[in-house]
Design a protein around this motif. Structure first.
Motif, PDB file in Angstrom:
ATOM      1  N   SER A   1     -30.561  20.844   8.868  1.00  0.00           N
ATOM      2  CA  SER A   1     -30.471  19.969   7.701  1.00  0.00           C
ATOM      3  C   SER A   1     -29.446  18.857   7.883  1.00  0.00           C
ATOM      4  CB  SER A   1     -30.130  20.784   6.451  1.00  0.00           C
ATOM      5  OG  SER A   1     -28.894  21.444   6.630  1.00  0.00           O
ATOM      6  N   ASN A   2     -28.435  19.097   8.752  1.00  0.00           N
ATOM      7  CA  ASN A   2     -27.438  18.063   9.014  1.00  0.00           C
ATOM      8  C   ASN A   2     -26.697  18.369  10.311  1.00  0.00           C
ATOM      9  OD1 ASN A   2     -25.150  19.835   8.347  1.00  0.00           O
ATOM     10  ND2 ASN A   2     -25.846  19.603   6.228  1.00  0.00           N
ATOM     11  N   ARG A   3     -25.800  17.491  10.689  1.00  0.00           N
ATOM     12  CA  ARG A   3     -25.081  17.581  11.965  1.00  0.00           C
ATOM     13  C   ARG A   3     -24.158  18.790  12.047  1.00  0.00           C
ATOM     14  NH1 ARG A   3     -20.572  15.598  14.479  1.00  0.00           N
ATOM     15  NH2 ARG A   3     -20.897  14.957  16.629  1.00  0.00           N
ATOM     16  N   ARG A   4     -23.805  19.345  10.927  1.00  0.00           N
ATOM     17  CA  ARG A   4     -22.911  20.504  10.898  1.00  0.00           C
ATOM     18  C   ARG A   4     -23.446  21.681  11.716  1.00  0.00           C
ATOM     19  NH1 ARG A   4     -21.920  23.386   5.263  1.00  0.00           N
ATOM     20  NH2 ARG A   4     -23.634  24.670   5.948  1.00  0.00           N
ATOM     21  N   TYR A   5     -24.759  21.770  11.879  1.00  0.00           N
ATOM     22  CA  TYR A   5     -25.381  22.868  12.609  1.00  0.00           C
ATOM     23  C   TYR A   5     -25.526  22.580  14.108  1.00  0.00           C
ATOM     24  CZ  TYR A   5     -26.259  24.624   7.995  1.00  0.00           C
ATOM     25  OH  TYR A   5     -26.081  25.081   6.721  1.00  0.00           O
ATOM     26  N   CYS A   6     -24.978  21.472  14.567  1.00  0.00           N
ATOM     27  CA  CYS A   6     -25.053  21.099  15.980  1.00  0.00           C
ATOM     28  C   CYS A   6     -23.706  21.327  16.651  1.00  0.00           C
ATOM     29  CB  CYS A   6     -25.434  19.622  16.123  1.00  0.00           C
ATOM     30  SG  CYS A   6     -26.991  19.194  15.321  1.00  0.00           S
TER      31      CYS A   6
END
Length: 120
Positions: free
Chosen positions: A78-83
């Motif tokens: 859903s967003n960059r936080r999970y990368c």
């Protein structure tokens, strides 16, 4: 004690071999139960969902690994936080029941050059 009583006394006691076989059987049955319950958490098939359902699933969970074909799967975020820290995101499209090219969410990718790395 008669010979028959003597023989029966050995028959009543389980041999160490029998105990280990029972323990192995119990362990295998437990593993089978654990494996069986794992199938309830199988990857959702993107092709079976509508575009909106897939987008909502990623939004609600943050990241989802979808089956995208008979032999492939992909992680949608859903967003960059999970990368990872050095990764960026870009829109990831996938085939859904109502749209062959649905913009489901984002995918993490390693950029060839970081912004500002080349000519600084």
């Amino acid at each position: 004690m008669t010979a028959t009583d003597f023989t029966r006394s050995f028959e009543r006691r389980p041999s160490p071999n029998t105990l280990s076989r029972k323990a192995i059987g119990l362990a295998l049955a437990s593993c089978a139960l654990l494996v069986g319950t794992g199938s309830a958490y199988a990857r959702p098939d993107l092709r079976q969902l509508t575009c909106a359902q897939a987008q909502n699933m990623v939004r609600d969970n943050g990241q989802v690994v979808f089956t995208t074909s008979n032999t492939t799967y992909s992680m949608f975020v859903s967003n960059r936080r999970y990368c990872d820290a050095r990764q960026s995101v870009r829109t990831q499209f996938g085939p859904t029941a109502d749209n062959p090219r649905c913009p489901v969410a984002y995918e993490c990718f390693e950029p060839l050059f970081r912004r500002g790395d080349i000519f600084d």
